[in-house]
Motif scaffolding. Structure first.
Motif, PDB file in Angstrom:
ATOM      1  N   PHE A  14       0.847  -1.196   0.000  1.00 51.51           N
ATOM      2  CA  PHE A  14       0.000   0.000   0.000  1.00 51.51           C
ATOM      3  C   PHE A  14       0.885   1.250   0.000  1.00 51.51           C
ATOM      4  O   PHE A  14       0.662   2.189  -0.769  1.00 51.51           O
ATOM      5  CB  PHE A  14      -0.909   0.026   1.233  1.00 51.51           C
ATOM      6  CG  PHE A  14      -2.192  -0.729   1.076  1.00 51.51           C
ATOM      7  CD1 PHE A  14      -3.342  -0.084   0.653  1.00 51.51           C
ATOM      8  CD2 PHE A  14      -2.258  -2.081   1.351  1.00 51.51           C
ATOM      9  CE1 PHE A  14      -4.535  -0.767   0.521  1.00 51.51           C
ATOM     10  CE2 PHE A  14      -3.442  -2.779   1.226  1.00 51.51           C
ATOM     11  CZ  PHE A  14      -4.586  -2.121   0.806  1.00 51.51           C
ATOM     12  N   ALA A  15       1.896   1.258   0.859  1.00 50.47           N
ATOM     13  CA  ALA A  15       2.784   2.418   0.968  1.00 50.47           C
ATOM     14  C   ALA A  15       3.536   2.658  -0.339  1.00 50.47           C
ATOM     15  O   ALA A  15       3.686   3.803  -0.771  1.00 50.47           O
ATOM     16  CB  ALA A  15       3.767   2.227   2.117  1.00 50.47           C
ATOM     17  N   THR A  16       4.001   1.595  -0.979  1.00 49.62           N
ATOM     18  CA  THR A  16       4.710   1.734  -2.252  1.00 49.62           C
ATOM     19  C   THR A  16       3.816   2.355  -3.308  1.00 49.62           C
ATOM     20  O   THR A  16       4.218   3.263  -4.038  1.00 49.62           O
ATOM     21  CB  THR A  16       5.216   0.358  -2.735  1.00 49.62           C
ATOM     22  OG1 THR A  16       6.133  -0.148  -1.772  1.00 49.62           O
ATOM     23  CG2 THR A  16       5.906   0.469  -4.078  1.00 49.62           C
ATOM     24  N   ALA A  17       2.588   1.870  -3.413  1.00 47.73           N
ATOM     25  CA  ALA A  17       1.661   2.394  -4.422  1.00 47.73           C
ATOM     26  C   ALA A  17       1.346   3.868  -4.172  1.00 47.73           C
ATOM     27  O   ALA A  17       1.314   4.675  -5.105  1.00 47.73           O
ATOM     28  CB  ALA A  17       0.376   1.577  -4.433  1.00 47.73           C
ATOM     29  N   VAL A  18       1.142   4.225  -2.904  1.00 49.34           N
ATOM     30  CA  VAL A  18       0.762   5.604  -2.585  1.00 49.34           C
ATOM     31  C   VAL A  18       1.947   6.559  -2.711  1.00 49.34           C
ATOM     32  O   VAL A  18       1.829   7.643  -3.273  1.00 49.34           O
ATOM     33  CB  VAL A  18       0.139   5.674  -1.175  1.00 49.34           C
ATOM     34  CG1 VAL A  18      -0.071   7.112  -0.735  1.00 49.34           C
ATOM     35  CG2 VAL A  18      -1.183   4.909  -1.153  1.00 49.34           C
ATOM     36  N   ARG A  19       3.112   6.145  -2.222  1.00 55.45           N
ATOM     37  CA  ARG A  19       4.263   7.061  -2.202  1.00 55.45           C
ATOM     38  C   ARG A  19       5.000   7.142  -3.529  1.00 55.45           C
ATOM     39  O   ARG A  19       5.521   8.189  -3.884  1.00 55.45           O
ATOM     40  CB  ARG A  19       5.246   6.631  -1.119  1.00 55.45           C
ATOM     41  CG  ARG A  19       4.704   6.852   0.268  1.00 55.45           C
ATOM     42  CD  ARG A  19       5.727   6.502   1.316  1.00 55.45           C
ATOM     43  NE  ARG A  19       5.119   6.604   2.633  1.00 55.45           N
ATOM     44  CZ  ARG A  19       5.388   5.789   3.628  1.00 55.45           C
ATOM     45  NH1 ARG A  19       6.255   4.811   3.478  1.00 55.45           N
ATOM     46  NH2 ARG A  19       4.787   5.945   4.786  1.00 55.45           N
TER      47      ARG A  19
END
Length: 123
Positions: A14-19
């Protein structure tokens, strides 16, 4: 229902996709897309599946409303997951107006956001 192989579950994903992904916002939702084309897979292996995750906060509504929005978004994404590059990470974040939106409105916003992220739409 979105197949298990296409579900985004880990916090790091999730963090990779958002950031690190691209973002397109609409009235009812924001879509983050981290394209999978950057990580080539080994020869002879199949490409990893596109995975999608959903974020529906309490600002959208009570538990019943949030679950309804999540189910609708999962259903809509299931129909569109084949349009995305293999190995992509997608996070769909529902905004507060999504609680009052119907299926058609969410579908229009999701289609518009994905079209923009895939290079087919203007700002």
């Amino acid at each position: 229902m979105l197949p298990t192989d296409n579900r985004l579950r880990r916090r790091e994903d999730f963090a990779t996709a958002v950031r690190r992904g691209r973002r397109a916002g609409r009235q009812h939702l924001v879509v983050h897309l981290r394209s999978g084309a950057t990580d080539p897979h080994a020869p002879g292996e199949s490409a990893p599946p596109t995975r999608a995750g959903f974020v529906v906060s309490k600002a959208v509504g009570g538990a019943v409303v949030r679950n309804k929005v999540k189910r609708t978004l999962r259903h809509l994404m299931r129909e569109r997951v084949d349009q995305l590059p293999p190995g992509s990470l997608v996070v769909v974040r529902a905004l507060p107006p999504a609680g009052d939106a119907d299926h058609a409105q969410l579908a229009r916003d999701l289609d518009a956001a994905l079209q923009r992220l895939l290079g087919g739409g203007a700002r």
